[in-house]
Scaffold this motif. Structure first.
Motif, short mmCIF file in Angstrom:
data_model
loop_
_atom_site.label_atom_id
_atom_site.label_comp_id
_atom_site.label_asym_id
_atom_site.label_seq_id
_atom_site.Cartn_x
_atom_site.Cartn_y
_atom_site.Cartn_z
N LEU A 22 0.84 -1.20 0.00
CA LEU A 22 0.00 0.00 0.00
C LEU A 22 0.88 1.25 0.00
N TYR A 23 0.48 2.21 -0.84
CA TYR A 23 1.13 3.53 -0.89
C TYR A 23 0.04 4.59 -0.80
N ALA A 24 0.19 5.51 0.15
CA ALA A 24 -0.78 6.60 0.31
C ALA A 24 -0.14 7.90 -0.14
N PHE A 25 -0.89 8.68 -0.89
CA PHE A 25 -0.39 9.93 -1.46
C PHE A 25 -1.20 11.10 -0.89
N GLY A 26 -0.53 12.23 -0.70
CA GLY A 26 -1.11 13.34 0.05
C GLY A 26 -2.03 14.25 -0.72
N GLY A 27 -2.86 13.71 -1.57
CA GLY A 27 -3.82 14.50 -2.33
C GLY A 27 -4.38 13.68 -3.47
N GLU A 28 -5.08 14.34 -4.37
CA GLU A 28 -5.65 13.67 -5.54
C GLU A 28 -5.06 14.28 -6.80
N PRO A 29 -4.66 13.45 -7.77
CA PRO A 29 -4.09 13.98 -9.01
C PRO A 29 -5.08 14.88 -9.74
N SER A 30 -4.58 15.97 -10.31
CA SER A 30 -5.45 16.85 -11.09
C SER A 30 -5.89 16.18 -12.38
N ASP A 31 -5.12 15.21 -12.86
CA ASP A 31 -5.45 14.46 -14.07
C ASP A 31 -5.37 12.97 -13.76
N PRO A 32 -6.42 12.37 -13.20
CA PRO A 32 -6.37 10.95 -12.82
C PRO A 32 -6.06 10.03 -14.00
N ASP A 33 -6.63 10.31 -15.17
CA ASP A 33 -6.36 9.48 -16.34
C ASP A 33 -4.88 9.54 -16.71
N GLY A 34 -4.32 10.74 -16.63
CA GLY A 34 -2.90 10.90 -16.94
C GLY A 34 -2.01 10.18 -15.95
N ALA A 35 -2.43 10.16 -14.67
CA ALA A 35 -1.66 9.46 -13.65
C ALA A 35 -1.62 7.96 -13.93
N VAL A 36 -2.77 7.40 -14.33
CA VAL A 36 -2.84 5.98 -14.66
C VAL A 36 -2.00 5.69 -15.91
N ALA A 37 -2.11 6.56 -16.90
CA ALA A 37 -1.34 6.37 -18.13
C ALA A 37 0.16 6.39 -17.86
N GLN A 38 0.58 7.26 -16.94
CA GLN A 38 2.00 7.32 -16.60
C GLN A 38 2.47 6.02 -15.96
N VAL A 39 1.66 5.45 -15.07
CA VAL A 39 2.01 4.17 -14.45
C VAL A 39 2.15 3.08 -15.52
N LEU A 40 1.23 3.04 -16.46
CA LEU A 40 1.28 2.03 -17.51
C LEU A 40 2.52 2.22 -18.40
N ARG A 41 2.88 3.48 -18.67
CA ARG A 41 4.10 3.73 -19.46
C ARG A 41 5.33 3.23 -18.71
N ARG A 42 5.37 3.50 -17.41
CA ARG A 42 6.50 3.03 -16.62
C ARG A 42 6.57 1.50 -16.65
N ALA A 43 5.43 0.85 -16.51
CA ALA A 43 5.41 -0.62 -16.52
C ALA A 43 5.91 -1.16 -17.85
#
Length: 407
Positions: A22-43
């Motif tokens: 589990l990882y907790a982050f101190g807020g909500e991304p302004s672009d949730p879709d972009g955050a998910v896309a970045q994780v997939l690019r990293r993977a």
């Protein structure tokens, strides 16, 4: 697939062993879709995260092969209860759906708008990396999560190595004889003996609960975070269990030295918890047990045994796993709880530009382990976590109060 990893794979059909980071982050991304896309690019940029399993024959070991990373590797969840406790309750439910590593040996679960995360004002985001144990031990899974969340250190490549079983067996036998001589001569401390079962060893039944306490590193009293946490757990369990706790011991996973022979490169050592001792004496004894376990891992016999195990034919290991009966209750156990402690590095991770505030882990329960603990640090924050079944700890909140006071 290395023999040690295949053993975890085949055993998962009898005892589920997926890990949840589990990882907790101190807020909500302004672009949730972009955050998910970045994780997939990293993977997609990490070969160690693009692996899936292929099995050709029951006579040979499964093989890791490269496969595309599909968008469904990241699942976004809606919470009916958006509190921190409600999020952890949702994480418990994830354990009921174990991964099929022929399709995906890891998956990221994202929970948005979580309120009450320790150290976060307002709503935060929680991401949970679910990893099949065959793919990674705790340290390797932490490296995978760190890569997904932006750390630049790549996940180390590990390529299984085998050898010739009779030769490796003879080397291991000679090394074991030396291990026995060194133990009898006093240069190695003997392994601590088995312990009687306690209520914490009850077969998990009833609701399961995950909860987490947090501390700054400087608040923990001990030479290391692990020792300080073990001492506090000793106090809390002794207060919970009463006189029967005098024999308390914990199984503590520890990384092995040397180059890994597979994706899992650790062993469990037994650490006495010594609840009858005062704080300073208890801390010293716990630290000594950990140091003795580390020295035993550094002995040539440990490496020789692992190298011999790596050469076991697949058909023999598969048969051995098939003989395991999870319904058989032992008369004694190696430990009364599990305490898994992993330092996950600097607080340099982020999700959609939102910084990490804490990380936690919840070791799985098993037929003779109804209570486990995780101790996980990132930056200056340490999370001390509890995973318990009602059959082992009927009132988890009461135990948390005891653990909070002991810490």
């Amino acid at each position: 697939m290395a023999a040690v990893d295949a053993q975890f794979y085949w055993m998962s059909a009898k005892i589920p062993n997926d890990e949840f980071l589990l990882y907790a982050f101190g807020g909500e991304p302004s672009d949730p879709d972009g955050a998910v896309a970045q994780v997939l690019r990293r993977a997609r940029g990490c070969p160690e995260l693009r692996l899936v399993v292929r099995e050709a024959s029951r006579l040979s070991y499964p093989r890791w092969v490269q496969a595309p990373i599909e968008p469904r590797r990241v699942a976004r969840h809606e919470l009916s209860d958006e509190s921190w406790a409600g999020c952890l309750d949702a994480v418990v439910e994830l354990a009921g759906d174990q991964l099929d590593i022929r399709e995906k040996p890891w998956q990221l679960h994202v929970f948005a708008s979580v309120h009450g995360i320790p150290g976060v004002q307002g709503a935060g985001t929680v991401a949970v990396l679910q990893v099949a144990h065959a793919l990674a031990d705790g340290a390797r899974a932490s490296a995978m999560a760190a890569w997904l969340f932006g750390r630049q250190e790549p996940v180390p490549a590990v390529r299984p190595r085998a050898g010739f079983l009779p030769w490796r067996g003879m080397v291991a036998a000679r090394a074991h004889r030396r291990f026995v001589r060194d133990t009898e001569g006093g240069s190695l401390a003997p392994v601590l003996g088995s312990r009687p079962l306690l209520p914490t060893n009850s077969e998990p039944a009833g609701p399961r609960v995950m909860r987490t306490l947090t501390r700054r590193r400087g608040q923990l009293k001990g030479p290391t975070v692990t020792v300080a946490a073990l001492s506090a757990i000793s106090t809390a369990l002794s207060d919970l269990l009463g006189p029967s706790a005098v024999s308390l011991a914990a199984e503590v996973p520890m990384a092995k030295p040397g180059a890994p022979l597979g994706f899992n490169h650790f062993g469990n050592i037994l650490v006495g918890l010594y609840p009858e001792l005062g704080h300073d004496a208890r801390v010293q004894r716990i630290a000594t047990d950990l140091a003795n376990g580390r020295r035993r891992f550094e002995h040539p016999a440990t490496r020789a045994s692992d190298e011999a195990f790596a050469t076991v034919p697949a058909v023999l290991l598969r048969w051995g796993v098939s003989q395991f009966d999870a319904d058989v209750r032992p008369e004694q156990v190696s430990g009364n709880t599990v305490v898994s402690s992993v330092h996950r590095g600097a607080a340099d991770l982020s999700f959609g530009g939102v910084p990490v505030v804490l990380t936690a882990g919840y070791p799985g329960l098993s037929p003779v382990m109804g209570l486990t603990h995780g101790v996980h640090g990132i930056g200056d924050t340490v999370a001390i976590s509890v995973h318990a079944a009602e059959s082992a700890v009927p009132d988890v909140q009461d135990y948390l109060r005891l653990l909070d006071a002991a810490l």
